[in-house]
Scaffold this motif. Structure first.
Motif, PDB file in Angstrom:
ATOM      1  N   ALA A 201       0.834  -1.204   0.000  1.00 50.17           N
ATOM      2  CA  ALA A 201       0.000   0.000   0.000  1.00 50.17           C
ATOM      3  C   ALA A 201       0.869   1.255   0.000  1.00 50.17           C
ATOM      4  CB  ALA A 201      -0.932  -0.007   1.208  1.00 50.17           C
ATOM      5  N   TYR A 202       1.929   1.227   0.796  1.00 53.11           N
ATOM      6  CA  TYR A 202       2.895   2.337   0.811  1.00 53.11           C
ATOM      7  C   TYR A 202       3.459   2.562  -0.589  1.00 53.11           C
ATOM      8  CZ  TYR A 202       7.727   4.093   1.094  1.00 53.11           C
ATOM      9  OH  TYR A 202       8.913   4.750   0.862  1.00 53.11           O
ATOM     10  N   GLY A 203       3.861   1.487  -1.254  1.00 54.87           N
ATOM     11  CA  GLY A 203       4.480   1.603  -2.566  1.00 54.87           C
ATOM     12  C   GLY A 203       3.561   2.222  -3.589  1.00 54.87           C
ATOM     13  N   GLU A 204       2.275   1.890  -3.521  1.00 56.50           N
ATOM     14  CA  GLU A 204       1.360   2.475  -4.503  1.00 56.50           C
ATOM     15  C   GLU A 204       1.211   3.976  -4.293  1.00 56.50           C
ATOM     16  OE1 GLU A 204      -3.134   1.774  -6.225  1.00 56.50           O
ATOM     17  OE2 GLU A 204      -1.746   0.118  -5.943  1.00 56.50           O
ATOM     18  N   ARG A 291       2.311  16.576  -1.943  1.00 60.69           N
ATOM     19  CA  ARG A 291       2.900  16.400  -0.613  1.00 60.69           C
ATOM     20  C   ARG A 291       1.960  15.634   0.308  1.00 60.69           C
ATOM     21  NH1 ARG A 291       4.869  21.925  -1.791  1.00 60.69           N
ATOM     22  NH2 ARG A 291       7.110  21.735  -2.206  1.00 60.69           N
ATOM     23  N   ARG A 292       0.649  15.812   0.152  1.00 59.63           N
ATOM     24  CA  ARG A 292      -0.304  15.053   0.967  1.00 59.63           C
ATOM     25  C   ARG A 292      -0.233  13.563   0.631  1.00 59.63           C
ATOM     26  NH1 ARG A 292      -3.908  19.296  -0.135  1.00 59.63           N
ATOM     27  NH2 ARG A 292      -5.258  17.986  -1.432  1.00 59.63           N
ATOM     28  N   VAL A 293      -0.106  13.247  -0.640  1.00 58.98           N
ATOM     29  CA  VAL A 293      -0.005  11.839  -1.037  1.00 58.98           C
ATOM     30  C   VAL A 293       1.281  11.230  -0.469  1.00 58.98           C
ATOM     31  CG1 VAL A 293       0.191  10.237  -2.980  1.00 58.98           C
ATOM     32  CG2 VAL A 293      -1.396  12.160  -3.107  1.00 58.98           C
ATOM     33  N   SER A 294       2.372  11.977  -0.526  1.00 65.29           N
ATOM     34  CA  SER A 294       3.624  11.511   0.067  1.00 65.29           C
ATOM     35  C   SER A 294       3.456  11.250   1.555  1.00 65.29           C
ATOM     36  CB  SER A 294       4.724  12.548  -0.164  1.00 65.29           C
ATOM     37  OG  SER A 294       5.864  12.263   0.620  1.00 65.29           O
ATOM     38  N   GLN A 295       2.758  12.148   2.235  1.00 62.83           N
ATOM     39  CA  GLN A 295       2.549  11.966   3.675  1.00 62.83           C
ATOM     40  C   GLN A 295       1.656  10.758   3.941  1.00 62.83           C
ATOM     41  OE1 GLN A 295       4.129  13.862   6.158  1.00 62.83           O
ATOM     42  NE2 GLN A 295       3.410  12.066   7.286  1.00 62.83           N
ATOM     43  N   GLU A 296       0.672  10.519   3.085  1.00 59.64           N
ATOM     44  CA  GLU A 296      -0.165   9.325   3.228  1.00 59.64           C
ATOM     45  C   GLU A 296       0.688   8.057   3.148  1.00 59.64           C
ATOM     46  OE1 GLU A 296      -3.107   9.556   0.179  1.00 59.64           O
ATOM     47  OE2 GLU A 296      -4.101  11.303   1.054  1.00 59.64           O
ATOM     48  N   ALA A 297       1.627   8.048   2.210  1.00 60.34           N
ATOM     49  CA  ALA A 297       2.521   6.892   2.081  1.00 60.34           C
ATOM     50  C   ALA A 297       3.313   6.691   3.369  1.00 60.34           C
ATOM     51  CB  ALA A 297       3.467   7.089   0.899  1.00 60.34           C
ATOM     52  N   GLN A 298       3.838   7.776   3.912  1.00 61.20           N
ATOM     53  CA  GLN A 298       4.625   7.682   5.143  1.00 61.20           C
ATOM     54  C   GLN A 298       3.767   7.201   6.312  1.00 61.20           C
ATOM     55  OE1 GLN A 298       7.298  11.242   5.669  1.00 61.20           O
ATOM     56  NE2 GLN A 298       6.424  11.804   3.688  1.00 61.20           N
TER      57      GLN A 298
END
Length: 325
Positions: A201-204, A291-298
């Protein structure tokens, strides 16, 4: 290997050693008895950043670390990515790829397509040795990758939401292979299913953030690896363009009119559209969303604790959207 953000010296050393092994395996796998096939298969091999296999190696650090199965999986992932580039360049009629003449311009469309197929086949052969589950995941990944490319080549259907359509395309054409790269690393290093699912999920989300950032750089930067405004010229509606087209502000009339034109042959109109888009609030809005999508991944990594590998995975997600956005 370039320095990996957030990696300790010990972790970076292990990743560098693993990547050397993957690099050697890649060169072995693309080699062929026929010199022409060997040359064409290796055409793009030396110019990539190896983002996906590095992610496989990094995810493996959540388990038992690098081993023969992780090496094979990382190699297969990069071969799949390379194969997709051969096909992409034929579809895009590209003349350059990664600062070298594209394979289709060098060898012709038919050869480029067939070399892409050959590389896909080679990746599948490697994964077959890793078991039926690996092959199933690869097949599902390939279906989504192709679906994303097909939809990327067509306009948003009437009645569909353009933003959601675009984000779905990104998840399929870019996100899914990065998700699989992460899952394979965890899977073939002995991680449990929860860990595999988390990093997948993180990778996507990482992949979507990566592609969003690339699309923004195509507008904002002169150093993105291709001519500025390439997507704009080709009529590709990336997120900033989608925002502008949805605007009801009368001040956007000029830019909206330019975006409605065919900019492929009109350098003056293209330059003006790029100028207006670079100054438009839509660009900052797209940056914020990325940046929000990046934070979601984190945030998805929270169940995995805070070890060295997890910290590096978080830093990697932050770094993909910190490229002069």
């Amino acid at each position: 290997m370039a320095a990996l953000p957030g990696a300790t010296p010990q972790l970076e050393a292990r990743l560098t050693e693993g990547l050397r092994a993957v690099e050697a395996r890649l060169r072995t796998e693309v080699d062929h008895d026929d010199p022409f096939i060997a040359e064409a298969s290796a055409h793009l091999l030396s110019s990539g950043k190896r983002f996906r296999p590095i992610l496989t190696l990094l995810a493996a650090e959540l388990g038992d670390g690098f081993g023969p199965d992780v090496e094979a999986a990382a190699t297969a992932i990069e071969l799949t990515h390379l194969a997709s580039l051969y096909h992409d360049d034929v579809m895009d009629e590209a003349e350059m790829r990664r600062s070298v003449v594209s394979a289709n311009a060098t060898y012709g469309n038919s050869t480029a397509i067939l070399i892409g197929d050959l590389l896909f086949g080679t990746a599948s052969r490697l994964l077959a040795d890793l078991g039926a589950e690996a092959v199933r995941i690869q097949a599902e990944t390939f279906v989504r990758l192709c679906s994303g490319q097909i939809r990327d080549d067509h306009d948003c259907p009437e009645g569909a939401d353009p933003e959601q359509y675009y984000l779905g395309v990104l998840a399929d054409k870019t996100g899914v292979l990065i998700a699989t790269a992460a899952r394979y690393g965890a899977m073939f290093s002995g991680c449990d299913e929860q860990t595999c699912s988390v990093v997948e999920a993180y990778g996507e989300r990482l992949g979507v953030a990566f592609q969003l950032a690339d699309d923004i750089l195509d507008i904002s930067s002169d150093a993105s690896g291709k001519a500025p405004g390439t997507d704009l010229r080709e009529g590709v509606d990336t997120l900033p363009v989608i925002y502008v087209k949805a605007s009801t502000d009368p001040a956007d009339a000029e830019l909206q009119g330019l975006l409605a034109q065919d900019l492929r042959q009109d350098d003056v109109a293209h330059a003006r559209a790029l100028e207006l888009l670079r100054a438009h609030p839509a660009l900052d809005r797209a940056r914020d969303y990325t940046r929000r999508v990046s934070q979601e991944a984190q945030d998805l990594l929270a169940p995995l604790g805070d070890g060295d590998a997890v910290q590096a995975l978080r830093a990697l997600a932050a770094s993909v959207v910190d490229r002069d956005l």
